[in-house]
Write an enzyme that holds these catalytic residues in place. Structure first.
Site, PDB file in Angstrom:
ATOM      1  N   ASN A 142      88.370  22.410  -8.265  1.00 46.29           N
ATOM      2  CA  ASN A 142      87.751  21.391  -7.311  1.00 46.29           C
ATOM      3  C   ASN A 142      88.427  20.230  -7.289  1.00 46.29           C
ATOM      4  O   ASN A 142      88.426  19.036  -6.555  1.00 46.29           O
ATOM      5  CB  ASN A 142      86.010  20.976  -7.313  1.00 46.29           C
ATOM      6  CG  ASN A 142      85.052  22.142  -6.837  1.00 46.29           C
ATOM      7  OD1 ASN A 142      84.032  22.415  -7.422  1.00 46.29           O
ATOM      8  ND2 ASN A 142      85.770  22.864  -6.024  1.00 46.29           N
ATOM      9  N   ARG A 171      73.940  32.807  -4.466  1.00 44.01           N
ATOM     10  CA  ARG A 171      75.081  31.875  -3.886  1.00 44.01           C
ATOM     11  C   ARG A 171      74.425  31.643  -2.452  1.00 44.01           C
ATOM     12  O   ARG A 171      73.953  32.466  -1.695  1.00 44.01           O
ATOM     13  CB  ARG A 171      76.211  32.777  -3.512  1.00 44.01           C
ATOM     14  CG  ARG A 171      77.108  32.046  -2.914  1.00 44.01           C
ATOM     15  CD  ARG A 171      78.592  32.307  -3.016  1.00 44.01           C
ATOM     16  NE  ARG A 171      79.502  31.340  -2.453  1.00 44.01           N
ATOM     17  CZ  ARG A 171      80.919  31.003  -2.951  1.00 44.01           C
ATOM     18  NH1 ARG A 171      81.296  31.787  -3.881  1.00 44.01           N
ATOM     19  NH2 ARG A 171      81.383  30.248  -2.383  1.00 44.01           N
ATOM     20  N   SER A 179      84.246  23.220 -10.226  1.00 42.57           N
ATOM     21  CA  SER A 179      84.879  24.294 -10.574  1.00 42.57           C
ATOM     22  C   SER A 179      86.251  23.643 -11.038  1.00 42.57           C
ATOM     23  O   SER A 179      86.408  22.483 -10.663  1.00 42.57           O
ATOM     24  CB  SER A 179      85.277  25.357  -9.530  1.00 42.57           C
ATOM     25  OG  SER A 179      86.193  24.850  -8.668  1.00 42.57           O
ATOM     26  N   ARG A 213      90.536  18.578  -4.424  1.00 43.37           N
ATOM     27  CA  ARG A 213      89.738  17.953  -3.453  1.00 43.37           C
ATOM     28  C   ARG A 213      90.059  16.300  -3.011  1.00 43.37           C
ATOM     29  O   ARG A 213      90.664  15.765  -4.123  1.00 43.37           O
ATOM     30  CB  ARG A 213      88.129  17.818  -3.514  1.00 43.37           C
ATOM     31  CG  ARG A 213      87.764  19.298  -3.558  1.00 43.37           C
ATOM     32  CD  ARG A 213      86.269  19.589  -3.206  1.00 43.37           C
ATOM     33  NE  ARG A 213      85.915  20.884  -3.126  1.00 43.37           N
ATOM     34  CZ  ARG A 213      84.582  21.312  -2.312  1.00 43.37           C
ATOM     35  NH1 ARG A 213      83.630  20.480  -2.095  1.00 43.37           N
ATOM     36  NH2 ARG A 213      84.488  22.584  -2.418  1.00 43.37           N
ATOM     37  N   ASP A 266      76.563  26.244  -2.788  1.00 43.94           N
ATOM     38  CA  ASP A 266      77.709  26.074  -1.767  1.00 43.94           C
ATOM     39  C   ASP A 266      77.041  25.583  -0.360  1.00 43.94           C
ATOM     40  O   ASP A 266      75.669  25.773  -0.155  1.00 43.94           O
ATOM     41  CB  ASP A 266      78.386  27.247  -1.571  1.00 43.94           C
ATOM     42  CG  ASP A 266      79.608  27.418  -1.168  1.00 43.94           C
ATOM     43  OD1 ASP A 266      80.307  26.021  -0.805  1.00 43.94           O
ATOM     44  OD2 ASP A 266      80.307  28.250  -0.474  1.00 43.94           O
ATOM     45  N   ARG A 315      81.612  35.611  -2.046  1.00 43.17           N
ATOM     46  CA  ARG A 315      82.337  35.445  -3.107  1.00 43.17           C
ATOM     47  C   ARG A 315      81.845  35.148  -4.455  1.00 43.17           C
ATOM     48  O   ARG A 315      80.711  34.498  -4.453  1.00 43.17           O
ATOM     49  CB  ARG A 315      83.576  34.314  -2.651  1.00 43.17           C
ATOM     50  CG  ARG A 315      84.464  34.577  -1.495  1.00 43.17           C
ATOM     51  CD  ARG A 315      85.484  33.540  -1.525  1.00 43.17           C
ATOM     52  NE  ARG A 315      84.879  32.260  -1.235  1.00 43.17           N
ATOM     53  CZ  ARG A 315      85.038  32.063   0.085  1.00 43.17           C
ATOM     54  NH1 ARG A 315      85.381  32.634   1.131  1.00 43.17           N
ATOM     55  NH2 ARG A 315      84.369  30.667   0.658  1.00 43.17           N
ATOM     56  N   GLY A 363      78.974  20.324   1.920  1.00 39.86           N
ATOM     57  CA  GLY A 363      79.768  19.803   2.972  1.00 39.86           C
ATOM     58  C   GLY A 363      79.534  20.111   4.352  1.00 39.86           C
ATOM     59  O   GLY A 363      79.508  19.168   5.167  1.00 39.86           O
TER      60      GLY A 363
HETATM   61  C1  FPP Z   1      80.065  23.049  -2.909  1.00 43.71           C
HETATM   62  O1  FPP Z   1      79.682  22.649  -1.672  1.00 43.71           O
HETATM   63  C2  FPP Z   1      79.237  22.432  -3.997  1.00 43.71           C
HETATM   64  C3  FPP Z   1      80.012  21.625  -4.837  1.00 43.71           C
HETATM   65  C4  FPP Z   1      81.572  21.743  -4.982  1.00 43.71           C
HETATM   66  C5  FPP Z   1      79.499  20.689  -5.861  1.00 43.71           C
HETATM   67  C6  FPP Z   1      78.278  21.158  -6.273  1.00 43.71           C
HETATM   68  C7  FPP Z   1      77.573  19.742  -6.676  1.00 43.71           C
HETATM   69  C8  FPP Z   1      76.506  19.509  -6.365  1.00 43.71           C
HETATM   70  C9  FPP Z   1      75.338  20.222  -6.008  1.00 43.71           C
HETATM   71  C10 FPP Z   1      75.920  18.305  -6.652  1.00 43.71           C
HETATM   72  C11 FPP Z   1      75.021  18.110  -7.564  1.00 43.71           C
HETATM   73  C12 FPP Z   1      75.181  18.448  -9.174  1.00 43.71           C
HETATM   74  C13 FPP Z   1      75.336  17.520 -10.065  1.00 43.71           C
HETATM   75  C14 FPP Z   1      75.439  18.139 -11.301  1.00 43.71           C
HETATM   76  C15 FPP Z   1      75.171  16.121  -9.821  1.00 43.71           C
HETATM   77  P1  FPP Z   1      80.789  22.322  -0.708  1.00 43.71           P
HETATM   78  O2  FPP Z   1      81.454  20.989  -0.834  1.00 43.71           O
HETATM   79  O3  FPP Z   1      81.964  23.370  -1.081  1.00 43.71           O
HETATM   80  O4  FPP Z   1      80.527  22.663   0.535  1.00 43.71           O
HETATM   81  P2  FPP Z   1      81.053  23.441   1.791  1.00 43.71           P
HETATM   82  O5  FPP Z   1      81.645  24.624   1.438  1.00 43.71           O
HETATM   83  O6  FPP Z   1      80.053  23.466   3.011  1.00 43.71           O
HETATM   84  O7  FPP Z   1      82.254  22.424   2.119  1.00 43.71           O
END
Ligand code: FPP
Length: 238
Positions: free
Chosen positions: A65, A185, A62, A68, A17, A191, A20
């Protein structure tokens, strides 16, 4: 074998996590955070090999997801395709088997094809496993297991009185994979987010404020050291 070595987790699961937020802090598009997140995944996979962690399961996408923005979803899907292509050589070099959990059928055809190809090409490796959770939701996994068990009862092949926790475990996506010993995490959220609800019953939890793109080998080593200091009781009193 030293006590520290004896306490290396066999299976580590990770909720990756904070991609973003990492990008936002730099004024960059979110996808840049996911790209850097993919580099962290490469680094942690190598670290698993170096530390002797046999299974690594990561929450890459997930089942929630999909809501989004369209460009983020398509960006993640194309990143996944690139990741598979770029990673293939290293998977072979280190004899890592690639597997997935989740609804494969939800993924774009080109991603499915690439995944199937790399999974088949690495299926014979027995040393390490990288398990990608893609379009994955734990409640759905457990619901599917219940559905399959109900069918067996309906067909008269299974006595409801004989259903045990093991019966449920045997109907999950990858019944041969041992439960995670450690769940990491990143980015500080307390969570579970519908990840491996059944399988993490006795896992040690490690939450770090470090954002996933900044989580590399030193941070992973710290998580393993923390795990090694824990005393797992599995319900006992010792
Ligand atoms: C959560 O960060 C991350 C994800 C929803 C996607 C995880 C994907 C990767 C680490 C990319 C690499 C993986 C592969 C298999 C290519 P978020 O976007 O929810 O972050 P935030 O909570 O800061 O917005």
């Amino acid at each position: 074998m030293s006590e520290e070595q004896a306490k290396v987790p066999q299976h580590v699961a990770v909720i990756m996590d904070g991609n973003g937020r990492w990008a936002k802090a730099r004024g960059w598009p979110r996808l840049k955070g996911h790209q850097e997140g993919a580099n962290s995944l490469r680094a942690i996979l190598r670290a698993c090999r170096d530390h002797g962690v046999k299974y690594l399961t990561v929450y890459a996408f997930s089942s929630e997801n999909w809501v989004r923005p369209k460009d983020e979803v398509s960006g993640l899907m194309s990143l996944l395709k690139t990741f598979l292509r770029k990673q293939e050589f290293e998977l072979h070099e280190n004899q890592v088997r690639l597997r997935m959990i989740g609804r494969m059928e939800d993924l774009p055809a080109a991603v499915q094809k690439e995944l199937q190809r790399v999974m088949a090409a690495t299926a014979h490796y027995t040393g390490h496993q990288l398990i990608l959770a893609l379009s994955y939701g734990s409640r759905e996994e457990i619901t599917n297991a219940c559905r399959q068990i109900a069918r067996e009862v309906q067909a008269g092949r299974l006595d409801p009185e004989k259903i045990t926790p093991q019966t449920i475990a045997q109907h999950l996506y990858l019944p041969d994979v041992p439960d995670p010993d450690l769940l990491i995490r990143t980015s500080g959220e307390m969570r579970i987010s519908n990840f491996l609800l059944w399988q993490i019953s006795y896992a040690e939890l490690y939450v770090t404020p470090v954002l996933w793109p900044d989580f590399r080998e030193p941070q992973f080593a710290e998580a393993l050291a923390d795990f090694a200091r824990r005393h797992r009781r599995f319900g006992d009193i010792q």
